[in-house]
Scaffold this active site. Sequence first.
Site, PDB file in Angstrom:
ATOM      1  CE  LYS A 131      -6.132   1.692  -2.265  1.00 50.14           C
ATOM      2  NZ  LYS A 131      -4.927   2.321  -2.788  1.00 50.14           N
ATOM      3  CD  GLN A 164      -3.304   3.410  -5.849  1.00 57.00           C
ATOM      4  OE1 GLN A 164      -3.961   3.522  -4.819  1.00 57.00           O
ATOM      5  NE2 GLN A 164      -2.728   2.279  -6.185  1.00 57.00           N
ATOM      6  CG  ASP A 199      -0.315   3.400   1.201  1.00 57.79           C
ATOM      7  OD1 ASP A 199      -0.952   2.335   1.293  1.00 57.79           O
ATOM      8  OD2 ASP A 199      -0.443   4.213   0.273  1.00 57.79           O
TER       9      ASP A 199
END
Length: 289
Positions: free
Chosen positions: A52, A96, A119
């Site tokens: 990322k 994460q 997300d």
Amino acid sequence: MQILDGKKLSETILSELTEEIIRFKSSTGITPCLAAVLVGDNPASQIYVSNKEKTCRKIGVESRLFRLPATTTTEELLILIEKLNTDSEVHGILVQLPLPQGCDELRVLDAINPKKDVDAFHPENVGLISQGRPRYLPCTPYGIQQMLVRYGIETSGKHAVIVGRSDIVGKPMALMLVQKQSPQQTGADATVSVVHSRTKNLHEMTRQADILIVAIGHPHFLTAEMVKPDAVVIDVGINRLSNGKICGDVDFDTVKEVAGAISPVPGGVGPLTISMLMLNTLRAADFNR
Ligand code: GUN
């Protein structure tokens, strides 16, 4: 049989995005900024997060990485999230997953400002998706949707069978595929079944699929007998074998002889997930400026 080349597609999407980010910066003076929070030392998470970061650098997105020890408490995480929520220079926030045992994942996700939730894991964003008016789409299902759209795979009236019921892939993918098609193409008008580890006659279900999306987290789970001839097979799995090789949830070598189209691992859904995160970050920058 067609190979659905996610790597190539992601390069196309990233080069479109790079142009868009240049235009956004010159018209607003703002650099989109993504804050990523990585707790503990899960090896897969380390790889995701470093990919990322690399992609952010490549396309002109600012990336801030917060690495915290596995011993971090939920309360400590909540304090960091609150700081990022109120930092006007941070547009997107990503925590994460999975978090180490002892961290309350749902409490942490609930604390993220839904307008910065790139997300789309916050319940407000999940609710908006289920109502067919998404603010953000979760990156992996969004990447799969782009794969279907950009390869011209018809979904309307087709039977899509999703193998796996996770909050990250299976459930949101089902919501998106069943949704009415709209000009933004975020709905697909498909007939959707979700099958999982407790499904009876799972083989019979997968054999009915025109489109099979496999996200169950078992290497080589889907074999050729489970696939209808000419079905479109999309493999979401990322599994590391004992020999160090990465493989998907689909037994690629046998299934490719039956399928009409198939996405490989690596080089399939994975790179698209990151591209869609970048797109969500640009949207977040526009949204939160
Ligand atoms: N872990 C596995 N996939 C994802 C993802 O898309 N986002 C986050 N935050 N964690 C993940």
